[in-house]
Design a protein around this motif. Structure first.
Motif, PDB file in Angstrom:
ATOM      1  N   PHE A 326       0.830  -1.197   0.000  1.00  0.00           N
ATOM      2  CA  PHE A 326       0.000   0.000   0.000  1.00  0.00           C
ATOM      3  C   PHE A 326       0.868   1.252   0.000  1.00  0.00           C
ATOM      4  N   SER A 327       0.296   2.354  -0.449  1.00  0.00           N
ATOM      5  CA  SER A 327       1.008   3.628  -0.404  1.00  0.00           C
ATOM      6  C   SER A 327       0.946   4.196   1.007  1.00  0.00           C
ATOM      7  N   LEU A 328       1.839   5.148   1.289  1.00  0.00           N
ATOM      8  CA  LEU A 328       1.806   5.804   2.594  1.00  0.00           C
ATOM      9  C   LEU A 328       0.464   6.486   2.823  1.00  0.00           C
ATOM     10  N   LYS A 329      -0.082   7.052   1.788  1.00  0.00           N
ATOM     11  CA  LYS A 329      -1.382   7.726   1.882  1.00  0.00           C
ATOM     12  C   LYS A 329      -2.470   6.741   2.298  1.00  0.00           C
ATOM     13  N   GLN A 330      -2.504   5.574   1.675  1.00  0.00           N
ATOM     14  CA  GLN A 330      -3.514   4.567   1.997  1.00  0.00           C
ATOM     15  C   GLN A 330      -3.351   4.059   3.431  1.00  0.00           C
ATOM     16  N   ILE A 331      -2.107   3.817   3.833  1.00  0.00           N
ATOM     17  CA  ILE A 331      -1.853   3.319   5.192  1.00  0.00           C
ATOM     18  C   ILE A 331      -2.259   4.365   6.230  1.00  0.00           C
ATOM     19  N   TYR A 332      -1.932   5.622   5.961  1.00  0.00           N
ATOM     20  CA  TYR A 332      -2.249   6.707   6.892  1.00  0.00           C
ATOM     21  C   TYR A 332      -3.760   6.827   7.098  1.00  0.00           C
ATOM     22  N   ILE A 333      -4.496   6.897   6.000  1.00  0.00           N
ATOM     23  CA  ILE A 333      -5.956   7.064   6.093  1.00  0.00           C
ATOM     24  C   ILE A 333      -6.606   5.827   6.713  1.00  0.00           C
ATOM     25  N   GLY A 334      -6.160   4.638   6.295  1.00  0.00           N
ATOM     26  CA  GLY A 334      -6.732   3.405   6.831  1.00  0.00           C
ATOM     27  C   GLY A 334      -6.531   3.266   8.329  1.00  0.00           C
ATOM     28  N   SER A 335      -5.339   3.579   8.810  1.00  0.00           N
ATOM     29  CA  SER A 335      -5.071   3.460  10.248  1.00  0.00           C
ATOM     30  C   SER A 335      -5.851   4.505  11.040  1.00  0.00           C
ATOM     31  N   ALA A 336      -6.041   5.695  10.459  1.00  0.00           N
ATOM     32  CA  ALA A 336      -6.813   6.740  11.140  1.00  0.00           C
ATOM     33  C   ALA A 336      -8.281   6.332  11.289  1.00  0.00           C
ATOM     34  N   VAL A 337      -8.832   5.731  10.253  1.00  0.00           N
ATOM     35  CA  VAL A 337     -10.224   5.254  10.324  1.00  0.00           C
ATOM     36  C   VAL A 337     -10.348   4.174  11.403  1.00  0.00           C
ATOM     37  N   PHE A 338      -9.373   3.279  11.432  1.00  0.00           N
ATOM     38  CA  PHE A 338      -9.361   2.223  12.452  1.00  0.00           C
ATOM     39  C   PHE A 338      -9.314   2.834  13.858  1.00  0.00           C
ATOM     40  N   GLY A 339      -8.451   3.822  14.050  1.00  0.00           N
ATOM     41  CA  GLY A 339      -8.338   4.471  15.351  1.00  0.00           C
ATOM     42  C   GLY A 339      -9.621   5.172  15.768  1.00  0.00           C
ATOM     43  N   LEU A 340     -10.266   5.827  14.827  1.00  0.00           N
ATOM     44  CA  LEU A 340     -11.523   6.520  15.110  1.00  0.00           C
ATOM     45  C   LEU A 340     -12.581   5.536  15.614  1.00  0.00           C
ATOM     46  N   VAL A 341     -12.714   4.414  14.905  1.00  0.00           N
ATOM     47  CA  VAL A 341     -13.745   3.422  15.256  1.00  0.00           C
ATOM     48  C   VAL A 341     -13.467   2.818  16.640  1.00  0.00           C
TER      49      VAL A 341
END
Length: 502
Positions: A326-341
């Motif tokens: 994955f790109s850094l952008k994808q990893i960043y956004i994906g982990s942030a969504v996980f953290g929010l939930v």
């Protein structure tokens, strides 16, 4: 070109060990300063958070200046390494001074001493922090080596951060009390950090060539204004500052959401109802009042911090593998969504009965909270390193010192905002701070019983507030287009250029 290796095993090991030592000092400061200001120096929550905000903002503004100084440094050791040799001792001295309280509790002198030592510590740490992490961008010309190098170093940093979280609460909740406990902890971690962080100077090499021309401060700012990726990372990080609140304020969670719920306050106070506590029972023993749970009172906070750290470690370990898919952008956004939930779900579950929080389930949630924080711990450095490459690709100039100064700038701003928001909001409740004169027959500190409303607010501060941070940090990252084929082509051009120069 990708088959050639530049980094030595000695460099990897010593940099990781150095990160371990420095992190012990940094975690001691970031996690426990507010606790010490309030319970050691006798300052109020408002005074403590004001000092932290002033000191952090002042310190953060120094970071870009230090970055420019680094970029303008010319020595036989390079531009990063000289500061790795001379900075550790001032850091150690200022750390010990920060955790002393030589003046009367709550006095103006105590406030001034705390403010001055906090600022001095920040300046000393900055002198080393900027070149320490900036070294990762010049120690190898290959992005693949840089990614694994940073990931390993951040693992060392995380383990180094767990150590004070484990030991310091045990020290200040022992017979030593707050003042002596924190002083002993500061002395220990200052010495350890000083000895370990200096190692990297003796084994490292700066392999990426320097610019022929030293830019002026004005030219540096003009070039940075063109670095779109750096600007995106800065805004994303500042908007997401409160993501780290749970990690920074574990001491309050442990004392007032866990220990309190396993404490029989009728064995401590004669008037034991929340808000009306003032008279201790005769020969009070806090240890006897804490019952119904097998973990000692002094290590509860440790278990919470370790749970977060345990979640961070595998996240950082698998980051290089994620990076391949994955790109850094994808990893960043994906982990942030996980953290929010995860943070939002934690509040929904525990807010229903805040006086009966299941610590086993809390450990699970803290572990899950640590996963996005672990990713964030590594990915920000990778994005900053990318911003150096982006600027080189766009302008032909490299400003590692200045760009990496923004990483240290952001970590300080994040901690300042998270602590300030936490302290200011908590101060608006009926929260009852520690009274240092209230100790049991063995000299252990006694905590007041907080109301369920205050406990619920504490829970919201370490769940809902971080969830908002995770939501906000996503927004700027959508505008990051230095990814995919664009980045691959740019990286290839840059690396071919570097190989010719080397």
């Amino acid at each position: 070109m990708e088959n050639k290796k530049y980094l030595t095993m000695k460099e990897r090991i010593c940099f990781t060990v150095g990160a371990f030592g420095r992190s012990g000092i940094y975690t001691l400061m970031s996690m426990f300063t507010l606790v010490f200001f309030q319970n050691g120096a006798g300052l109020t929550l408002k005074q403590g958070t004001t000092i932290i905000l002033i000191g952090r903002v002042f310190d953060a503004l120094n970071d870009p200046v230090m970055g420019m100084i680094v970029d303008r440094t010319r020595s036989k050791w390079g531009k990063m390494r000289p500061y790795l040799l001379f900075a550790p001792v001032p850091i150690a001295i200022s750390t010990v001074l920060l955790f002393t309280a030589p003046f009367q509790q709550g006095s103006t002198a105590a406030f001034v001493w705390a403010l001055i030592t906090y600022i001095i510590w920040g300046v000393a740490f900055t002198i080393q922090d900027v070149p320490f992490w900036g070294l990762s961008s010049v120690i190898t010309p290959l992005e693949s080596e840089r990614t694994s190098f940073i990931s390993t170093a951040r693992l060392g940093s995380t383990f180094g951060g767990i150590l004070p979280a484990v030991l310091v609460p045990v020290l200040y909740q022992s017979k030593m009390g707050y003042n002596r406990g924190f002083f002993v902890g500061a002395l220990l971690f200052a010495t350890l950090g000083c000895c370990l962080s200096i190692l990297i100077f003796f084994v490292s090499n700066e392999r990426v060539s320097k610019m022929d021309k030293t830019p002026s401060f004005k030219e540096t700012f003009n070039v940075l204004a063109k670095d779109k990726l750096l600007i995106i990372v800065i805004f994303a990080s500042i908007l997401g500052s409160t993501m780290v609140t749970a990690n920074q304020c574990a001491d309050y969670v442990g004392n007032y959401l866990i220990i309190q719920n396993f404490t029989d306050f009728s064995k401590i106070f004669k008037d034991f109802l929340p808000g009306a506590q003032s008279i201790l029972v005769d020969n009070v023993d806090a240890k006897l009042a804490y019952n119904g749970f097998f973990i000692p009172r002094g290590t509860i906070v440790t278990t919470l911090t370790v749970a977060i750290g345990v979640g961070m470690v595998p996240a950082m370990a698998v980051f290089p593998m994620l990076r391949k898919k994955f790109s850094l952008k994808q990893i960043y956004i994906g982990s942030a969504v996980f953290g929010l939930v995860v943070h939002a779900l934690c509040y929904v579950i525990f807010a229903q009965e805040v006086t009966k929080i299941n610590i086993y389930l809390l450990w699970v949630f803290l572990f899950l909270m640590g996963i996005p924080l672990g990713i964030y711990n590594v990915i920000t450095y990778a994005l900053i390193a990318d911003s150096v490459d982006y600027m080189e690709w766009k302008t032909g100039e490299r400003h590692e010192g200045v760009c990496f100064s923004f990483q240290t700038f952001l970590s300080k701003v994040n901690a300042a905002i998270a602590t300030f928001v936490f302290g200011q909001l908590l101060d608006r409740t009926d929260f009852m701070p520690v009274n240092k004169s209230l100790v049991d027959n063995a000299g252990r500190q006694i905590f007041y019983q907080q109301t369920p409303e205050t406990q619920k607010m504490l829970l919201a501060l370490v769940t809902i507030v971080p969830a908002v941070g995770f939501l906000l940090t996503i927004i700027p990252m959508f505008f990051n287009d230095f990814s995919g084929k664009v980045k691959a082509d740019a990286q290839r051009e840059i690396e071919e250029k570097r190989m010719k120069e080397m």
